[in-house]
Structure formats: structure tokens, C-alpha cells
Design an enzyme around this catalytic site. Structure first.
Site, PDB file in Angstrom:
ATOM      1  CG  HIS A  84      -6.007   3.958   3.883  1.00  0.00           C
ATOM      2  ND1 HIS A  84      -7.154   3.524   4.501  1.00  0.00           N
ATOM      3  CD2 HIS A  84      -4.971   3.475   4.605  1.00  0.00           C
ATOM      4  CE1 HIS A  84      -6.814   2.794   5.557  1.00  0.00           C
ATOM      5  NE2 HIS A  84      -5.500   2.756   5.646  1.00  0.00           N
ATOM      6  CD  GLU A 115      -2.760  -0.342   4.517  1.00  0.00           C
ATOM      7  OE1 GLU A 115      -2.030  -0.279   5.518  1.00  0.00           O
ATOM      8  OE2 GLU A 115      -3.741   0.401   4.352  1.00  0.00           O
TER       9      GLU A 115
HETATM   10  P1  PGA Z   1      -3.832  -0.960  11.223  1.00  0.00           P
HETATM   11  O1  PGA Z   1      -4.072   0.134  10.062  1.00  0.00           O
HETATM   12  O2  PGA Z   1      -2.362  -1.106  11.393  1.00  0.00           O
HETATM   13  O3  PGA Z   1      -4.496  -0.350  12.436  1.00  0.00           O
HETATM   14  O4  PGA Z   1      -4.497  -2.204  10.782  1.00  0.00           O
HETATM   15  C1  PGA Z   1      -3.336   0.060   8.876  1.00  0.00           C
HETATM   16  C2  PGA Z   1      -3.883   1.061   7.906  1.00  0.00           C
HETATM   17  O5  PGA Z   1      -5.106   1.247   7.860  1.00  0.00           O
HETATM   18  O6  PGA Z   1      -3.107   1.692   7.165  1.00  0.00           O
END
Ligand code: PGA
Length: 271
Positions: A108, A180
Site C-alpha cells: 500500500h 491506487e
Molecule cells: P481512500 O483510501 O478510499 O480513503 O482514498 C484508499 C486506500 O488507501 O486504500
């Protein structure tokens, strides 16, 4: 978005399952996590083609594993140490998580940027997860600066292939990828949300890269999730992007109403 180096647009995937993964990050006490899970279990229906996963903090995983109904909600760890055992004070290994979680979020952006996890750490964690029968959810994503400098696809390729480099051809089908973009995580501004076109270009790129490195079959079978400020208001648009197989949700997964709303949207989009 920078120009995608993939020319031809291919619709690869015929994956029928949708994954809705809630990343609770460092929120909720063990008691609060348990109460929240209890409420979710009351509202969620078991469905073979819709997998609901939540990632509570490490201390809550063991009690929640006894509480959950895996047909409805499965558990993910948010990170784990790639060594199986040993003198690693404060760490929890994939081996210790065996039987407690089905999935682990790996790489992540908060782990990469705040805790300085490298591609090597990520690759070792992916290998350790697979060795221990846990499905890795490998997160990749470019920062705002990398995007501005046109480095998006180089960064994504390095993170993807770096993270997978110890994975055998036999195990590759057991991996999930989450795209992401760091610049779109936890934003309150609609202007900073990733557009479905941006995301679509990246998923095409990921599948092309998987095809070049492994095979078309692998490229078409690996689930790719999107994460970055997913909310009830945009979940439908993200879930209808061809080649996206689910969502990784931070902030909105902490609010029962919003998380359930997104699950309902996933159900609607599927039917
Ligand atoms: P968010 O976080 O939906 O608050 O943007 C996503 C993540 O960090 O996995």
C-alpha cells in the site's frame, strides 16, 4: 494522464467475481471493530460472485476471524512481515496469520511512502503470502510528482514486475492487483478524483504487461481492483470500467452506510 504506451485497446477479462475490500487502516478499537463487523454481517448477504473483504488492524484480526462468517465477509491483513519466524520485534508474519486471514494488502502506498517499504520488501511479502496460502493484494500507484513528470507507466511497471518477480508461473493466478494512484487517495476534492478513462488506460497497461511477462490467460484472470477516494457517489462509475474487478476502499469503508451502499451498487452493476 500521460499517454498510455499501450496502443490497441483490448478487453481481456471475463472475471465474473467482484471484490469489495474495505481497508480500515489504523481505525477502530478491537471492540469497535467487532461491533462494526457484527452490523455488517447482519446486512450483507452471501453471494458467490461478490466477495466482501475487510482489513481491520492487526490486533483485531484474530478475534474477528472467530466472529466472521466467511461466506459473507472475509478478512485481510493490512501488512505482514515476510519472514516466517524469528527475532523481528514487534512484527507479525504471514505464517502467524495463516488460518486467520484470506488476503493481505501488500505494498500500500502508505507502507511504501511512510514506512519506506521497497520493491524488494514488497516482493518478499508477496512471496511469503503465497507460501502461506494467503492471497496477496499487490498495490501499485504513482505519486503526483511521478505523474506530473510523465513517469506513471514506468513506475507502475516497476512496482508490478518488482512485486511479482519471485512469483512462480503456477502461483501467479493467485495474485490480485490494486491500482491506487497516490494522488487520488483520501481526497475531498472531486477535481482530484481519478477519471474512469485514466483508470481504464492503466488497467489495460497492467494487463498488457502481464500478458508480455506471463501469458494472455494470466493477464485475463488476475483481478484488478481500483482504489482512491471511492465513495457511494462514484462507485458505480468505477465498477463499470471494463477490466476492473472491484474496489479497495479506505475512508468510505469506515462508515457502515457508505460501505453497504457501495456493496449494493456492486450487486446492481453485476446483475
Ligand atoms: P481512500 O483510501 O478510499 O480513503 O482514498 C484508499 C486506500 O488507501 O486504500
Amino acid at each position: 494522464m500521460n499517454n498510455c504506451p499501450v496502443g490497441e485497446s483490448l478487453c481481456y477479462t471475463n472475471i465474473m467475481k467482484t471484490y469489495i475490500v474495505g481497508n480500515w487502516k489504523m481505525n477502530f478499537s478491537v471492540g469497535e471493530s467487532s461491533v462494526y463487523l457484527h452490523k455488517l454481517l447482519q446486512k450483507v448477504r452471501a453471494a458467490r460472485d461478490l466477495k466482501i473483504v475487510v482489513a481491520p488492524s492487526t490486533i483485531a484480526l484474530q478475534p474477528l476471524s472467530l466472529q466472521t462468517d466467511r461466506k459473507k465477509i472475509r478478512l485481510a491483513a493490512q501488512t505482514a512481515n515476510p519472514h516466517d519466524f524469528g527475532a523481528y520485534t514487534g512484527e507479525v508474519s504471514f505464517t502467524q496469520l495463516r488460518g486467520i486471514v484470506d488476503y493481505c494488502i501488500i505494498g500500500h502506498s502508505e507502507r511504501r511512502h511512510i514506512f519506506h517499504e521497497t520493491d524488494k520488501d514488497v516482493r518478499n511479502a508477496v512471496a511469503a503470502a503465497l507460501r502461506n496460502g494467503i492471497t496477496p493484494i499487490l498495490c501499485i500507484g504513482e505519486t503526483e510528482t511521478e505523474r506530473t513528470f510523465g513517469e506513471t507507466y514506468d513506475v507502475l511497471r516497476d512496482q508490478l514486475l518488482g512485486g511479482l518477480s519471485q512469483v512462480s508461473t503456477e502461483d501467479i493466478a493467485k495474485v490480485m492487483i490494486a491500482y491506487e494512484p497516490v494522488w487520488a487517495i483520501s481526497t475531498t476534492s472531486d477535481a482530484r478524483l481519478a477519471s474512469p478513462d485514466d483508470i481504464s488506460a492503466v488497467t489495460q497497461f497492467i494487463r498488457h504487461t502481464l500478458e508480455d511477462t506471463y501469458s494472455k490467460k494470466v493477464a485475463s484472470e488476475i483481478p484488478i481492483l481500483y482504489g482512491g477516494s471511492v465513495r457511494p457517489s462514484n462507485a458505480g462509475a468505477y465498477l463499470t470500467i471494463p477490466d476492473i474487478n472491484g474496489l479497495l476502499i479506505g475512508g468510505a469503508s469506515l462508515i457502515g452506510e457508505q460501505f453497504l451502499d457501495i456493496i449494493e451498487t456492486a450487486r446492481r452493476v453485476q446483475s
